[in-house]
Design a protein around this motif. Sequence first.
Motif, short mmCIF file in Angstrom:
data_model
loop_
_atom_site.label_atom_id
_atom_site.label_comp_id
_atom_site.label_asym_id
_atom_site.label_seq_id
_atom_site.Cartn_x
_atom_site.Cartn_y
_atom_site.Cartn_z
N ALA A 526 -5.29 -6.61 2.00
CA ALA A 526 -6.03 -5.66 2.84
C ALA A 526 -7.53 -5.98 2.85
O ALA A 526 -8.36 -5.09 2.63
CB ALA A 526 -5.79 -4.23 2.37
N ASP A 586 -2.32 0.52 7.40
CA ASP A 586 -3.64 0.64 6.76
C ASP A 586 -4.60 1.37 7.69
O ASP A 586 -4.89 0.90 8.80
CB ASP A 586 -4.17 -0.76 6.43
CG ASP A 586 -5.33 -0.72 5.44
OD1 ASP A 586 -6.12 0.23 5.48
OD2 ASP A 586 -5.44 -1.67 4.63
N HIS A 618 -3.21 1.48 2.82
CA HIS A 618 -4.28 0.72 2.16
C HIS A 618 -4.12 0.71 0.64
O HIS A 618 -4.63 -0.20 -0.01
CB HIS A 618 -5.63 1.34 2.53
CG HIS A 618 -6.82 0.53 2.10
ND1 HIS A 618 -7.13 -0.69 2.66
CD2 HIS A 618 -7.76 0.76 1.15
CE1 HIS A 618 -8.22 -1.17 2.09
NE2 HIS A 618 -8.62 -0.32 1.16
#
Length: 644
Positions: A526, A586, A618
């Motif tokens: 991420a 996310d 996330h």
Amino acid sequence: MGMLAFALVCSPATLAAKVQEPIPLAAYGDLPSVEDIALSPDGTKSAAIRNIKGEMRLVVVDESGDVLVNSSAGTTKVRGVSWADDSTVLVTNTATVSLGPSFTVSKYEMTGTIIVSLNRDFKPELVFSRRRTIADTTRGFYGIRRIDGRTVGYFGGIALDPGYGGNMRFRHGRTTLYAVDLPENTPRQVAPPPSEGHYRDWLVDVVGTVATTLDINETNGKWSIENVRGDELARGVDPNGNVSLICFGKDNATVIYSIRDDKEVDRWFEVPLAGGTPTEFLADVPVERLYIDHETGRLLGYRKADESGETVVFDPAAQSAISRIFRAFPGRNARLMDWTSGFTKVVLRVDGNGDSGTWFLVDVANHRADPIGDERPLIWGKDVGAISRVDYSASDGLALDGVLTLPPGREAKNLPVILLPHGGPHAADEVGFDWWAQAFASRGYAVFQPNFRGSTGRGDALRNASYGEWGRKMQTDISDGLAELVKRGIADPKRACIVGASYGGYAALAGVTLQHGIYRCVVAVAPVADVDMFFDARVRESGRSHMTRHFWQEELGDPKHYDDVSPRKHASEADAPILLIHGKDDTVVPYRQSTAMADSLKDAGKPYQLVTLKEEDHWLSRAETRKEMLQATMAFVQKHNPAK
């Protein structure tokens, strides 16, 4: 008075020797067996969120060990549990939801609060679910109060209006404060939402009155705090909106708030609710967590955000008891998680060397501490890699520190090493059990988690030293930590990889695109790959807020130079293989950041892999995708930087 000796009554699971070799990666990547534990106000019952055979369940037991509730916590992501009263439990969860084309973001992480009554006549239901004109989501929790013998919870909510075709839609999206009679789940408005372009926060006193209101103008940063009569208690201007209501003072006659001054120093002030001159509160004391009375909202104490991690409470008798409790866990990281009135019973979470995370119920009167949950029962004692703090200096002389985790059973000499910078970037790693670091250590790697400039809990000067230093001094702080391990003979400089998530993922990518000749491989989970794209998204998603723009420009520096520190813009310079891992859901760093980086690496002919985690957010909140991430990460690191 002599030291109180607590008897640590340990379960067989806690003491059993763990002989399985090697411990499966899934034992590290799985969600903990215990997510949260809370005590009922009378101390006779506990409520826990437990991971049982891959399912999150709410388990309520009484002091005799009888199970009162054992039910599924649902398919959403459970974040915590608390008690509203002795017969009502509140479970907080979140879910990623897709929004329509009229919103500035395509997905949003919605928070819900589930009411669970021990009275069998009431079925569990979401706060606000009985009122069609309020969305089934909570925006902020403002306390539980006993009003006329009834339990009332105070929650922020989003008002709805009928839309075209009879569908419900947000009236305006700004938060309204409601009082909810529990467990009947009947809300009433107690404070209106802010006006357009403003943000509000509230404190609710012991009798249910909205005693204090903070209002911030998001256009110019002007803020004010008023009491229930509308008298102004404090005011100021902060273009970043760094002002917060904290809680009531320890005698309930004052309110405590925080600001960030013109020198970028966080300061707390206390002002009488009746009006008067604000005075500085806890000056020069770094605070990690506050302990606030569940029934009144007044401040009981705090935990220091320094190396000591000391827990301080204001009542002398309670402080004496708390100090004795903590002395019963020498050499381990013990944290106060919940308590009954007067701290007669407390829940502690303990981890550190030899301990992968244990929850204890401490009965102060009977001098007894009973383990009530092992977070990772397969990982214990000798299987926990040794954890220690390492102090070092950055190349410009700035004093820094980091956390070193060593592989069990191996000499700390010339080891392959993983640099594991934290996210945030305004966060920190402390000496304690870290599932990701321990997973690498279990496979023979030393792991170093550097607290680079920008890290918290080490003073405002270090935190603020990150401004404009993404990809610059923040980056060299990490490689300076590697140099320190090499200097001490712990790490082999030719066998280093860098791994991280969120900002740590950015730092991992920068380690081979903006820096060179240091790392053999990269895993970025991420990550921010394009700083300009990230900045534009944050501003757009805020509705073009001037406050948001100002905040991120202060953090990232001059937008004219964002390409200089964007790994995507330097993909052709990458000098090591890169693994990108990103969740499709996310809502903090969009999935697009990783696909854009992958495209640039592909165009440049650089070696890379992209792993997409379906239905993951996330924070790697789902067990299966977290384990998928860890398996992919370990395979990649072992391929490009073998531990043997």
